[in-house]
Design an enzyme around this catalytic site. Sequence first.
Site, mmCIF file in Angstrom:
data_model
loop_
_atom_site.group_PDB
_atom_site.id
_atom_site.type_symbol
_atom_site.label_atom_id
_atom_site.label_comp_id
_atom_site.label_asym_id
_atom_site.label_seq_id
_atom_site.Cartn_x
_atom_site.Cartn_y
_atom_site.Cartn_z
ATOM 1 N N GLU A 75 0.440 4.052 16.580
ATOM 2 C CA GLU A 75 -0.979 4.350 15.888
ATOM 3 C C GLU A 75 -2.096 3.156 16.586
ATOM 4 O O GLU A 75 -1.456 2.026 17.169
ATOM 5 C CB GLU A 75 -1.072 4.471 14.721
ATOM 6 C CG GLU A 75 -0.575 3.174 13.762
ATOM 7 C CD GLU A 75 -1.274 2.954 12.648
ATOM 8 O OE1 GLU A 75 -2.741 3.204 12.573
ATOM 9 O OE2 GLU A 75 -0.968 2.623 11.567
ATOM 10 N N LYS A 107 -12.799 4.496 12.726
ATOM 11 C CA LYS A 107 -11.485 4.921 12.402
ATOM 12 C C LYS A 107 -11.567 6.359 12.180
ATOM 13 O O LYS A 107 -12.245 6.897 11.162
ATOM 14 C CB LYS A 107 -11.137 4.195 10.918
ATOM 15 C CG LYS A 107 -9.784 4.715 10.272
ATOM 16 C CD LYS A 107 -9.958 3.807 8.932
ATOM 17 C CE LYS A 107 -9.248 4.325 7.839
ATOM 18 N NZ LYS A 107 -9.122 3.648 6.538
ATOM 19 N N VAL A 123 -2.621 7.111 10.642
ATOM 20 C CA VAL A 123 -1.135 7.810 10.732
ATOM 21 C C VAL A 123 -1.165 9.179 10.766
ATOM 22 O O VAL A 123 -0.644 9.847 11.413
ATOM 23 C CB VAL A 123 -0.368 7.348 9.382
ATOM 24 C CG1 VAL A 123 0.881 8.229 9.371
ATOM 25 C CG2 VAL A 123 -0.018 5.746 9.468
ATOM 26 N N SER A 157 -4.833 9.070 0.385
ATOM 27 C CA SER A 157 -4.808 8.924 2.000
ATOM 28 C C SER A 157 -4.381 10.337 2.321
ATOM 29 O O SER A 157 -3.525 11.101 2.024
ATOM 30 C CB SER A 157 -3.933 8.018 2.495
ATOM 31 O OG SER A 157 -3.725 8.089 3.684
ATOM 32 N N ALA A 158 -5.261 10.716 3.307
ATOM 33 C CA ALA A 158 -4.740 11.936 4.053
ATOM 34 C C ALA A 158 -3.357 11.913 4.906
ATOM 35 O O ALA A 158 -3.033 12.849 5.345
ATOM 36 C CB ALA A 158 -5.947 12.527 5.116
ATOM 37 N N ASP A 159 -2.924 10.577 4.849
ATOM 38 C CA ASP A 159 -1.604 10.682 5.607
ATOM 39 C C ASP A 159 -0.579 11.619 4.643
ATOM 40 O O ASP A 159 0.260 11.855 5.151
ATOM 41 C CB ASP A 159 -1.223 9.214 5.276
ATOM 42 C CG ASP A 159 -1.842 8.070 6.432
ATOM 43 O OD1 ASP A 159 -2.924 8.760 7.056
ATOM 44 O OD2 ASP A 159 -1.795 6.926 6.402
ATOM 45 N N LYS A 219 2.558 -0.666 0.808
ATOM 46 C CA LYS A 219 1.986 -1.899 -0.003
ATOM 47 C C LYS A 219 1.709 -1.737 -1.187
ATOM 48 O O LYS A 219 1.079 -0.789 -1.469
ATOM 49 C CB LYS A 219 1.334 -2.672 0.976
ATOM 50 C CG LYS A 219 0.006 -2.267 1.210
ATOM 51 C CD LYS A 219 -1.031 -3.450 1.953
ATOM 52 C CE LYS A 219 -0.534 -3.266 3.434
ATOM 53 N NZ LYS A 219 -0.377 -1.934 4.234
HETATM 54 N N1 PSU Z 1 -1.565 0.127 6.335
HETATM 55 C C1 PSU Z 1 -1.421 -0.823 6.815
HETATM 56 N N2 PSU Z 1 -2.290 -1.237 7.982
HETATM 57 C C2 PSU Z 1 -2.910 -0.340 8.523
HETATM 58 C C3 PSU Z 1 -3.186 1.170 7.691
HETATM 59 C C4 PSU Z 1 -2.427 1.359 6.478
HETATM 60 O O1 PSU Z 1 -0.832 -1.898 6.359
HETATM 61 O O2 PSU Z 1 -3.672 -0.415 9.577
HETATM 62 C C5 PSU Z 1 -3.937 2.132 8.324
HETATM 63 C C6 PSU Z 1 -3.291 3.403 8.928
HETATM 64 O O3 PSU Z 1 -3.863 3.714 9.924
HETATM 65 C C7 PSU Z 1 -3.401 4.386 7.893
HETATM 66 C C8 PSU Z 1 -4.719 4.003 7.223
HETATM 67 O O4 PSU Z 1 -3.009 5.504 8.305
HETATM 68 O O5 PSU Z 1 -4.850 2.827 7.295
HETATM 69 C C9 PSU Z 1 -4.944 4.830 5.823
HETATM 70 O O6 PSU Z 1 -6.368 4.619 5.658
HETATM 71 P P1 PSU Z 1 -6.634 5.599 4.396
HETATM 72 O O7 PSU Z 1 -6.199 5.042 3.280
HETATM 73 O O8 PSU Z 1 -8.197 5.379 4.435
HETATM 74 O O9 PSU Z 1 -6.474 7.056 4.572
HETATM 75 MN MN MN Z 2 -8.659 6.857 1.029
#
Ligand code: PSU
Ligand code: MN
Length: 321
Positions: free
Chosen positions: A32, A94, A114, A148-150, A167
Amino acid sequence: MSVALDNLAGLVAVGAEVREALAAGRAVVALESTIITHGMPYPENLETAQAVEAVVRQGGAVPATIAIMDGVFRVGIEAVDLDRLANRSSGVVKASRRDIASVLARGGTAGTTVATTMIGAHLAGIRIFATGGVGGVHRGAEQTFDISADLSELAKTPVAVVCAGAKSILDIPKTLEVLETHGVPVIGYQTNDFPAFYARVSGYPVDHRVESAADIARIIAIGERLGMRNGLLVANPIPETDALDATLIEERIAQAIRDADAAGVSRKDLTPFLLQRMYELTEGRSLTANIALVRNNAALGAAIAVALAELEATTSHRATA
Ligand code: PSU
Ligand code: MN
């Protein structure tokens, strides 16, 4: 079966090396780029991105770093692209799932999360993806709904994501519950415990433990044969020597979350803010650990991709759905 890229000319571009490897049934690992644009400071972000590609190669696979560059969804980017992303030259955003079409439409450049990297990998026909940490359910989500959308991507896009767990800036038990709701298998690599990124254990169990990359390849192949269509989360603990002290981390995370609240940071800015704040609050130790675990995940990703390629060279049960 991946979408025919011929239909996506001008929108999705798969690098020549990646395309040839896939056509020959050789091992490929997606990587990624939000970790480069929003996850680490310069120059460590660039060094890490290069090192991770090298680790994948040493493991016998072809790396495919994915990003959106000037309105093209690129699977396998060039060194100059890596530089641009790492330097965050103007307007690098992003991009999660909901951002993809808009960024492409305006000719923009973005690090892919992700979720978005899974989409790019799947379009190209890549089934293994290595990263550091996945997004999840944020602490306080019962108020903010910040999930997260992940997680929903893992439910619907058949790519295996190798990570070091989540984490504890996230709510780990809620993250595991949402993954369960979505039917996403969480596989512990040589662990019974879901790892907590900087720490090897979270105190919460994984669904299934496996001992080898070949075991994971078999699980992926069987899921495909059954037409399951969901992704898979492989949880690979940070190497013992690189893990941080759990109590120290917990205190710093609590502080970082308080700081985010006080600064009014939320939504897509929250994860990057917390990562940066952890870096400051641990005097850089969070970054050192982060780099070590990403490399470790890239090595496992390569081993899984190689095992999957070997499995398919000896059998002919690749899903055709
Ligand atoms: N966790 C990390 N480092 C990162 C991310 C998450 O330790 O760089 C990034 C990844 O790309 C993950 C994104 O998909 O943050 C999630 O962001 P959000 O919570 O806004 O969906
Ligand atoms: Mn979010």
